[in-house]
Design an enzyme around this catalytic site. Structure first.
Site, short mmCIF file in Angstrom:
data_model
loop_
_atom_site.label_atom_id
_atom_site.label_comp_id
_atom_site.label_asym_id
_atom_site.label_seq_id
_atom_site.Cartn_x
_atom_site.Cartn_y
_atom_site.Cartn_z
N GLU C 29 0.84 -1.19 0.00
CA GLU C 29 0.00 0.00 0.00
C GLU C 29 0.88 1.25 0.00
OE1 GLU C 29 -2.31 -0.79 3.52
OE2 GLU C 29 -2.82 -2.74 2.69
N GLU C 71 -4.30 -7.05 2.66
CA GLU C 71 -3.00 -7.60 3.03
C GLU C 71 -2.84 -9.07 2.68
OE1 GLU C 71 -4.54 -5.35 4.84
OE2 GLU C 71 -3.09 -3.74 5.13
N PHE C 94 2.84 -1.76 8.78
CA PHE C 94 3.04 -1.97 10.21
C PHE C 94 2.99 -3.48 10.49
CE2 PHE C 94 1.71 2.39 9.99
CZ PHE C 94 2.41 3.02 11.00
N ALA C 95 3.95 -3.95 11.28
CA ALA C 95 4.04 -5.38 11.56
C ALA C 95 2.75 -5.90 12.18
CB ALA C 95 5.22 -5.67 12.49
N ASP C 96 2.08 -5.03 12.93
CA ASP C 96 0.82 -5.39 13.58
C ASP C 96 -0.20 -5.91 12.57
OD1 ASP C 96 1.16 -3.40 16.30
OD2 ASP C 96 2.22 -2.84 14.49
N PHE C 97 -0.06 -5.51 11.31
CA PHE C 97 -1.06 -5.91 10.30
C PHE C 97 -0.90 -7.37 9.87
CE2 PHE C 97 -1.00 -1.24 8.59
CZ PHE C 97 -1.46 -0.79 9.82
N HIS C 140 -0.34 -0.56 16.52
CA HIS C 140 0.67 -0.07 15.57
C HIS C 140 2.06 -0.05 16.19
CE1 HIS C 140 -2.75 1.39 13.21
NE2 HIS C 140 -1.95 1.72 12.24
C1 LIG Z 1 -5.01 -3.62 8.02
C2 LIG Z 1 -4.51 -2.24 7.80
N1 LIG Z 1 -3.89 -1.95 6.66
C3 LIG Z 1 -3.39 -0.72 6.43
C4 LIG Z 1 -3.52 0.25 7.36
C5 LIG Z 1 -2.92 1.63 7.14
N2 LIG Z 1 -3.96 2.58 6.84
C6 LIG Z 1 -4.54 3.33 7.80
S1 LIG Z 1 -5.75 4.30 7.21
C7 LIG Z 1 -5.53 3.72 5.64
C8 LIG Z 1 -6.37 4.25 4.53
C9 LIG Z 1 -7.81 4.05 4.79
O1 LIG Z 1 -8.53 4.61 3.74
P1 LIG Z 1 -10.09 4.76 3.83
O2 LIG Z 1 -10.69 3.47 4.22
O3 LIG Z 1 -10.56 5.36 2.56
O4 LIG Z 1 -10.33 5.75 5.06
P2 LIG Z 1 -9.91 7.28 5.20
O5 LIG Z 1 -8.52 7.29 5.75
O6 LIG Z 1 -10.02 7.89 3.88
O7 LIG Z 1 -10.88 7.81 6.20
C10 LIG Z 1 -4.51 2.79 5.60
C11 LIG Z 1 -4.04 2.09 4.39
C12 LIG Z 1 -4.16 -0.08 8.57
N3 LIG Z 1 -4.29 0.81 9.56
N4 LIG Z 1 -4.66 -1.32 8.75
#
Ligand SMILES: Cc1ncc(C[n+]2csc(CCOP(=O)(O)OP(=O)(O)O)c2C)c(N)n1
Ligand SMILES: Cc1ncc(C[n+]2csc(CCOP(=O)(O)OP(=O)(O)O)c2C)c(N)n1
Ligand SMILES: [Mg+2]
Ligand SMILES: [Mg+2]
Lengths: 337, 325, 337, 325
Positions: C29, C71, C94-97, C140
């Site tokens: 991502e 993921e 993040f490793a947590d994922f 995280h």
């Molecule tokens: C499982 C997981 N993958 C990736 C992330 C990192 N991450 C946090 S917010 C985000 C984007 C989310 O986009 P959206 O669902 O459109 O929500 P918005 O931030 O636009 O409110 C990502 C990739 C995460 N927190 N958890």
């Protein structure tokens, strides 16, 4: 007391708790089975190992919920229901499947209470079958308890006999914390005395299965009967030992282990898992840290090798620590090299 | 749907509360006093409020990393939230949760979530409780466009359909998923994809409180009629970066500026209720200043709040025992 | 040699390997970012921590692949590409994922070669940021390496400095086995000397960072600089120790640890993880089992408590083992209670 | 699509090979000599063969717990497979894999899989390799109706669409997912749901080799034209239980009996190519006996195969080192 199999003891605990408390619900793949089938029977499976057999007939499909193959959503279902007042018992069928539901277990369920300031409670029980012994191969034979015991917020239990199976499942359902409840698939048909009627066995605390003088043997699950077999062999050689059935891998009953160690001075840990970062490692570490002054020789870990679980009968038999390997390790601990 | 004066005033106040909370955090964030990751909701207020105005404490929501708006709209105490974000021992989660983990079970708020897609399966579980109660309560999950691609979310949708649960899936399309466009990562049309799961989709203009409010009324009618789950999709924008500190290299310089001028949910609301509607600007101005003062005060008290000690760190891992220090 | 940050060193390794071998691809991502954005820039992110910055410009979107938030499919993408001849470097941010991709990591990637009779190889590198230090909260900030080191088939590495960051990432990419590559998020900006030009550092083998006489201190990741700080304090008191940077948690360099222990007789393990079934436990167990005759006192484990990672600054600071706690533990090991 | 005599004979032989392999395993299983879980594919032969007849070793497939048919159709050696299922050191996976983990990378067979939904993400990765090569090769994942609800499968579909990969998702609807009907757990229509992801769906009669073969030809044309991934959905039935030993309480007693009489892919094929087509029954009978003898011989040699020792257990965990015994 009645002699029953682990399978039946578990089934009895579910009936007991579901009758007692209408907030107890069961969910998972094929926990009843038969939906959409051509026979018309809704109690067609009762769980792949028969543990939830008959529940649908008494409690109906709103409390015995068959799900799609969607493990994250199964645990999510339990998590959300628990946060809002239910006591769900979710079944994951094979412990190996945690991989497709891990986030809901280790980042959500385990952490709710802590992250949410202590207000939330999540009394979920996650039941899973585990372990080798059925030649089910690398993705259906793992033990998983070390991985999950490492996670703060989860309690992890591994009953080794029918009485504990019944009493601990009931206790797990009544417990306000998430409990990972691991059923060894090679023990489902093992029989033993089970208290009749309502029965609760504590979740915490190890069990001193037998006493001896030469060593402390700490073990769990299917390794308990295997260690008992080793004991029979060694008794002929005049070697006796304290045999501790851990019952719970989180928390671990350090006191009982250290107390026994202070008397015997020798420690052998028998664990069906792969060696690294295992419960065997954890107990060896506890001994090295808190029981050092008692130790009169090296701790010995008896574990599976650092390999996936192999399929073939001969390979799996080599992989799983058996009575002979256990006996050899105890002999070595007691007599030195 | 007809709304009373009180309803309208309360909705405006909630939206203003969120906006003020976020704008203030954005400013305060520069001081370096706020720890961790902060994701601001400003720009999307009409969605959280348009939906949650229909809900009571018996209804449930799950939220996301961008959770402040949902929390406030669902009735969490903004002061306790502010204390939480400042990591205070008297914060809503004792300083252990932080911005990404605010929750208040008593208010039916099942948690912001640091894991994208973490919330929907949980909200499906809450819907099981709603169904069992049979009191017409519902469960709502909020999620962004990016989140709609997570396997857990797809599973949750199918599960809710199979079990015919009173569950509403909300997708807020704010254009981005972190630094990437939502359209890039949703391989097809999100509405059609969601409908493919057997979920009727109610669409709303996410800048327009009344549009969202109406769509949610329709969604609730569907769910409460026992027809199973449905979805609500609304477009919006976020005024700030993905997180505080995001340089926003993916965004044209004046993208937000234009939207702030033309598509502001609060301005829109104000215009609508004063021009054609029952309120006058002064009433709204009064709310604005009252809320501004309140949030100011929340920040002041949060800054002075007690710092948590080791006993906070070690508590509440389990209900019945505590780790040794 | 040039002084560089860990971030830049990692970036350099990616450029080095992608230039050298067209089968190296990157996925995750926002590894480039900007797709579908209004600025038109395709190098808008370069990874959330900037490690993949610039790659898209040189290698294009067929080799630097931005993905949806999926993921399991990201790791699947890497797994399938690796089985069929590519050398993918997947980023999990993040490793947590790992929780939402765990099955693809531990049941698929780790087991392909073994289950498939040794014919398959799966040279996947999974890069993840890990650890506390940014007040990122419970979901995280985890370390994850114990959980994954327990899995046979995975190699797990944790570089602690810019030179290893560069050299080990390059080595991980060239390695034929799956490598979990963990980058401590609080170390990205740490600077140090990095060899210029093509540079490979071995994946296996711990590093004796400094030598001393009174104890063996085994540690990794961010705990290496923290232990160095403790060393400075203790030197004033006349206490010196062997400081071992593990570098790799699977496999573990037992030889170096046991050799040092045979000289010092005292062992302290410093691990940022939760205590149970941790790398600290594993190393304590190795000592209790294979280094027992060298041990002159209890092993001491310095770890985070058995709690999720708390958010507030003060709490996180207490949670993470710091130089003071490390120094106190070493002092205790050397001087007794 | 026009098929030559040789093509048709080979296809029939492959289908017969699978049927014979499975019927024989079913019988042998009663002896107790076969360890572990065995899931038989008999009844679904037309799907595996109708699809794989289009593929070469450069194309990839991923399979499931019910993998024998896919393996044989993709060119794995049935003798080595049989040795594997008997847990022999000279089995296709040295006896370490077993029925649920048969794979042969050289044949483009990326593994049966004990995890439902494990295969599709991997096959999407293989499609990346196909795209990079640009040689028209494709990647195919097989999965049952039950598997279509796994989050990993949904993610894989969206990923393939976003990256426009040469990937075909096959769903074989055999009516059941273990002991539960597939229709119960798929909340909506699987074709519409799959289309919602942006995947054109080609449908086939899973009892009819020619129907599957044609649908696959269409699917390949779509994919090779660079139009991105698609899906192929086929209905079928499994003749045996979910696993060997399954009492099948969910199934009406004569459900299979009827299907064996009226919807047998081999009988259907035979009728079609002999009545209207270019072959005569004797040629097919010859194949039948040849295959039967071959499978008989596979079982005999598997039973006599070498048992694996500790060196097999410890090898191949890593490419460059080996665990200590
Ligand atoms: C499982 C997981 N993958 C990736 C992330 C990192 N991450 C946090 S917010 C985000 C984007 C989310 O986009 P959206 O669902 O459109 O929500 P918005 O931030 O636009 O409110 C990502 C990739 C995460 N927190 N958890
Ligand atoms: C992740 C996971 N969940 C559950 C199972 C248990 N399981 C094995 S096969 C199966 C049913 C699969 O049904 P379907 O996809 O229709 O394939 P079929 O068996 O009909 O070929 C289930 C639930 C599993 N192996 N993996
Ligand atoms: Mg978004
Ligand atoms: Mg099926």
């Amino acid at each position: 007391m009645t002699v029953k199999s682990v399978r039946d003891a578990l089934n009895e605990a579910l009936f007991q708790e579901m009758r007692r408390d209408p907030s107890v619900i069961v969910m998972g793949e094929d926990v009843s089975g038969g939906a959409g089938g051509s026979s018309g029977s809704r109690d067609a499976a009762g769980g792949i190992f028969g543990v939830t057999k008959g529940l649908i007939t008494e409690f109906g499909e709103h409390r015995v919920i068959d799900t799609p193959i969607s493990e994250s959503a199964i645990i999510g279902l339990a998590n959300g229901a628990a946060l809002t007042g239910m006591r769900p018992v979710a079944e994951l069928m094979f412990a190996d499947f945690v991989g497709v539901a891990m986030d809901q277990i280790y980042n959500q369920l385990a952490k709710f209470r802590y992250m949410f300031g202590g207000k939330a409670k999540a009394p979920v029980v996650v039941r899973m079958s585990m372990g080798a012994g059925m030649n089910a191969g690398a993705q259906h034979s793992q033990t998983i308890y070390s991985m999950l015991s490492a996670v703060p917020g989860l309690k992890v239990v591994v009953p080794s006999n029918p009485a504990d199976a019944k009493g601990m499942l009931a206790a797990a359902i009544r417990d306000d914390d998430p409990v990972i409840f691991l059923e060894h698939k090679a023990l489902y048909s093992t029989k033993g005395e089970v208290p009749d009627g309502e029965y609760i066995a504590p979740l915490h605390g190890a069990n001193l299965v037998q006493s001896g003088k030469d060593a402390t043997v700490v073990t769990l699950g299917r390794m308990v009967p295997f260690s008992q077999k080793a004991s029979a062999k060694l008794a002929e050689e005049g070697i006796t030992f304290d045999l501790i059935d851990l019952r719970s891998t989180s928390p671990i009953d350090e006191e009982l282990i250290l107390e026994s160690l202070s008397l015997t001075g020798r420690l052998v840990v028998v664990d069906e898992s792969n060696p690294m970062c295992s419960i065997a490692s954890e107990i060896a570490a506890i001994a090295a840290e808190k029981g050092f002054s008692s130790l009169r020789g090296p701790v010995i870990r008896v574990t599976a090798p650092h390999t996936p679980v192999p399929f073939a009968r001969e390979l799996e038999r080599m992989y799983v620590p058996g009575p002979d390997r256990i006996a050899a390790a105890i002999r070595k601990a007691v007599k030195g090299e | 749907m007809q709304q009373s004066r009180t309803d309208i005033l309360r909705a405006y106040r909630q939206m203003r509360m969120i906006r003020e909370f976020e704008e203030k955090l954005h400013i305060e964030n520069r001081s370096g006093e706020i720890a961790g990751f902060t994701h601001l909701y400003a720009g999307q207020e009409a969605i959280a409020v348009g939906i949650c105005e229909h809900l009571t404490d018996r209804d449930y929501i799950s939220s996301t990393h961008r959770g402040h708006g949902h929390c406030i709209a669902k009735g969490c105490d903004p002061r306790l939230m502010m204390h939480e974000i400042y990591g205070r021992a008297d914060g809503l989660c004792k300083g252990r949760g932080g911005s990404m983990h605010i929750a208040d079970i008593d208010k039916g708020m099942l948690g912001a979530n640091g894991i994208v897609g973490g919330g929907p399966p949980i909200a499906v579980g809450a819907a099981l409780t709603c169904l069992a109660r049979g009191d017409g309560s519902v469960s709502v999950s909020f999620g962004g466009g990016g989140s709609s691609n997570q396997g857990t979310v797809f599973e949750a949708m199918n599960m809710a359909v199979v079990l015919k649960l009173p569950k509403i899936f909300v997708f807020e399309l704010n254009g981005y998923s972190e630094h990437t466009g939502e359209t890039y990562m949703i391989g097809s049309d999100i509405v059609q994809r969601t409908e493919g799961f057997g979920l009727p989709v109610f669409q709303a203009d996410g800048f327009d409180y009344f549009s969202v409010h109406q769509a949610m009324a329709d969604a609730l009618e569907h769910v409460r009629a026992g027809k199973g789950p449905c979805a609500l999709v609304a477009e919006a924008t976020r005024y700030f970066g993905h997180f505080e500190g995001d340089p926003q290299n993916y965004r044209a310089k004046d993208e937000v500026k234009g939207l702030r001028e033309t598509r502001d949910a609060l301005l829109h609301f104000r215009a609508r209720v004063t021009e054609a509607g029952p309120l006058d600007a002064a009433e709204l101005d009064a709310i604005d200043s009252e809320v501004a003062a309140f949030i100011e005060d929340c920040v002041t008290s949060a800054k002075a709040g007690p710092t948590p000690g080791p006993e906070v760190m070690l508590a509440d891992v389990y209900a019945d025992y505590q780790d040794k220090p």
